[in-house]
Write a protein that holds these residues in place. Structure first.
Motif, short mmCIF file in Angstrom:
data_model
loop_
_atom_site.label_atom_id
_atom_site.label_comp_id
_atom_site.label_asym_id
_atom_site.label_seq_id
_atom_site.Cartn_x
_atom_site.Cartn_y
_atom_site.Cartn_z
N ARG A 8 0.82 -1.20 0.00
CA ARG A 8 0.00 0.00 0.00
C ARG A 8 0.86 1.26 0.00
N GLY A 9 0.87 2.03 1.10
CA GLY A 9 1.58 3.30 1.11
C GLY A 9 3.01 3.20 0.66
N PRO A 10 3.85 2.43 1.34
CA PRO A 10 5.26 2.30 0.92
C PRO A 10 5.41 1.76 -0.49
N TYR A 11 4.56 0.82 -0.86
CA TYR A 11 4.64 0.24 -2.19
C TYR A 11 4.34 1.29 -3.26
N ARG A 12 3.29 2.09 -3.01
CA ARG A 12 2.94 3.15 -3.96
C ARG A 12 4.05 4.18 -4.06
N VAL A 13 4.62 4.52 -2.91
CA VAL A 13 5.73 5.48 -2.91
C VAL A 13 6.89 4.93 -3.74
N GLY A 14 7.15 3.63 -3.59
CA GLY A 14 8.23 3.01 -4.35
C GLY A 14 7.99 3.09 -5.84
N ILE A 15 6.75 2.82 -6.29
CA ILE A 15 6.41 2.89 -7.71
C ILE A 15 6.57 4.31 -8.23
N GLU A 16 6.06 5.28 -7.47
CA GLU A 16 6.13 6.68 -7.90
C GLU A 16 7.57 7.17 -7.92
N ARG A 17 8.36 6.73 -6.93
CA ARG A 17 9.76 7.15 -6.89
C ARG A 17 10.53 6.55 -8.06
N ARG A 18 10.26 5.30 -8.39
CA ARG A 18 10.93 4.66 -9.52
C ARG A 18 10.60 5.39 -10.82
N LYS A 19 9.34 5.75 -10.99
CA LYS A 19 8.92 6.47 -12.19
C LYS A 19 9.62 7.83 -12.26
N ALA A 20 9.72 8.52 -11.12
CA ALA A 20 10.39 9.82 -11.10
C ALA A 20 11.86 9.68 -11.45
N ILE A 21 12.48 8.62 -10.98
CA ILE A 21 13.89 8.40 -11.28
C ILE A 21 14.09 8.19 -12.78
N ILE A 22 13.22 7.37 -13.37
CA ILE A 22 13.32 7.11 -14.81
C ILE A 22 13.12 8.40 -15.61
N GLU A 23 12.13 9.19 -15.23
CA GLU A 23 11.86 10.44 -15.94
C GLU A 23 13.04 11.40 -15.84
N GLN A 24 13.61 11.54 -14.65
CA GLN A 24 14.72 12.47 -14.47
C GLN A 24 16.01 11.93 -15.09
N LYS A 60 24.30 2.64 -13.40
CA LYS A 60 23.82 3.58 -14.42
C LYS A 60 23.35 2.83 -15.66
N GLU A 61 24.01 1.71 -15.96
CA GLU A 61 23.62 0.90 -17.11
C GLU A 61 22.22 0.31 -16.91
N GLU A 62 21.95 -0.16 -15.71
CA GLU A 62 20.63 -0.72 -15.41
C GLU A 62 19.56 0.37 -15.51
N LEU A 63 19.89 1.56 -15.04
CA LEU A 63 18.95 2.68 -15.13
C LEU A 63 18.69 3.05 -16.58
N LEU A 64 19.73 3.06 -17.40
CA LEU A 64 19.57 3.39 -18.81
C LEU A 64 18.62 2.40 -19.49
N MET A 65 18.79 1.11 -19.22
CA MET A 65 17.91 0.10 -19.81
C MET A 65 16.46 0.31 -19.38
N ALA A 66 16.27 0.68 -18.11
CA ALA A 66 14.92 0.93 -17.61
C ALA A 66 14.29 2.13 -18.30
N PRO A 126 26.93 1.05 -23.58
CA PRO A 126 25.85 0.24 -23.01
C PRO A 126 24.60 0.18 -23.88
N ALA A 127 24.39 1.21 -24.69
CA ALA A 127 23.20 1.25 -25.54
C ALA A 127 23.46 0.74 -26.95
N HIS A 128 24.67 0.21 -27.20
CA HIS A 128 25.01 -0.20 -28.56
C HIS A 128 24.05 -1.26 -29.11
N ALA A 129 23.79 -2.27 -28.31
CA ALA A 129 22.87 -3.33 -28.75
C ALA A 129 21.48 -2.76 -29.02
N TYR A 130 21.04 -1.83 -28.17
CA TYR A 130 19.74 -1.20 -28.35
C TYR A 130 19.69 -0.45 -29.68
#
Length: 219
Positions: A8-24, A60-66, A126-130
């Motif tokens: 619930r609360g923590p889980y939602r925060v985790g999802i929103e935080r992950r999305k914010a990280i990807i966007e930034q 950083k490579e894992e973040l780039l793939m995400a 890291p993005a060469h294959a992509y």
């Protein structure tokens, strides 16, 4: 609580935080390039510590793939909404400008895409294959759908070589349009010419009209 676990609360925060990280991260890598952009830069944009960021993405490579996976899903969903899902043949070709439209509406994603396509062409990036897969899949997809239009009788009975050439022309125009969309996002209006979506849509319309005219003549 800052961790991407719990209910619930923590889980939602985790999802929103992950999305914010990807966007930034998309903004950071788009503005600075992958190598110059740092995890610390991303953490500062999100408003968390680098240690907190690593709880979500260990490198950083894992973040780039995400980031790439996220926006690939985003633009596909956008195109499905605008042009309809499960398109094939001529309907698919007519919907290609909606991809360029998505990039034009999301300048941060466009800058990231342009940066990755440039940097990622280097072997070892890291993005060469992509990048390799992106170009290969785009051309293969266009070739398949032009072939479907031939099979459906909507355009002339092109030979396999002609199908390949027609698809290659569309692919080259498409990649050029996406690159121009990145420039138009950063330069004053008119510097790179008319809105790229209008120009590319006109190109696709002219291509389809040429095909249909040739079909009507029995070519």
């Amino acid at each position: 609580m800052d961790e991407p676990t719990g209910k619930r609360g923590p889980y939602r925060v985790g999802i929103e935080r992950r999305k914010a990280i990807i966007e930034q991260a998309a903004v950071t890598f788009g503005e600075n390039g992958f190598h110059a952009g740092t995890m610390r830069d991303v953490a500062e944009r999100v408003g968390v510590s680098p240690a907190a960021l690593v709880r979500y993405f260990s490198s950083k490579e894992e973040l780039l793939m995400a980031v790439m996976d996220h926006y690939l899903s985003e633009w596909r969903a956008y195109v499905d909404r605008q042009a309809g899902p499960n398109r094939r043949g001529l309907a698919y070709v007519r919907g290609i400008p909606r991809v360029v439209e998505y990039f034009s509406l999301h300048p941060g994603v466009t800058r990231l895409h342009a940066s990755l396509m440039s940097e990622g062409a280097t072997v070892g990036h890291p993005a060469h294959a992509y990048v390799v897969q992106s170009y290969s899949r785009t051309h293969a997809s266009f070739t398949r759908h032009v072939g479907e239009a031939v099979d459906d009788g909507d355009i002339p009975q092109f030979s396999p070589d002609e199908i390949e050439r027609e698809a290659a022309q569309i692919a080259l125009a498409f990649h050029g349009a996406v690159a121009c969309a990145a420039l138009q996002a950063d330069l004053p209006p008119g510097v790179v010419g008319p809105p790229v979506v209008e120009v590319f849509t006109a190109f696709i319309d002219a291509t389809v009209s040429r095909w249909q005219a040739a079909r009507a003549l029995g070519a």
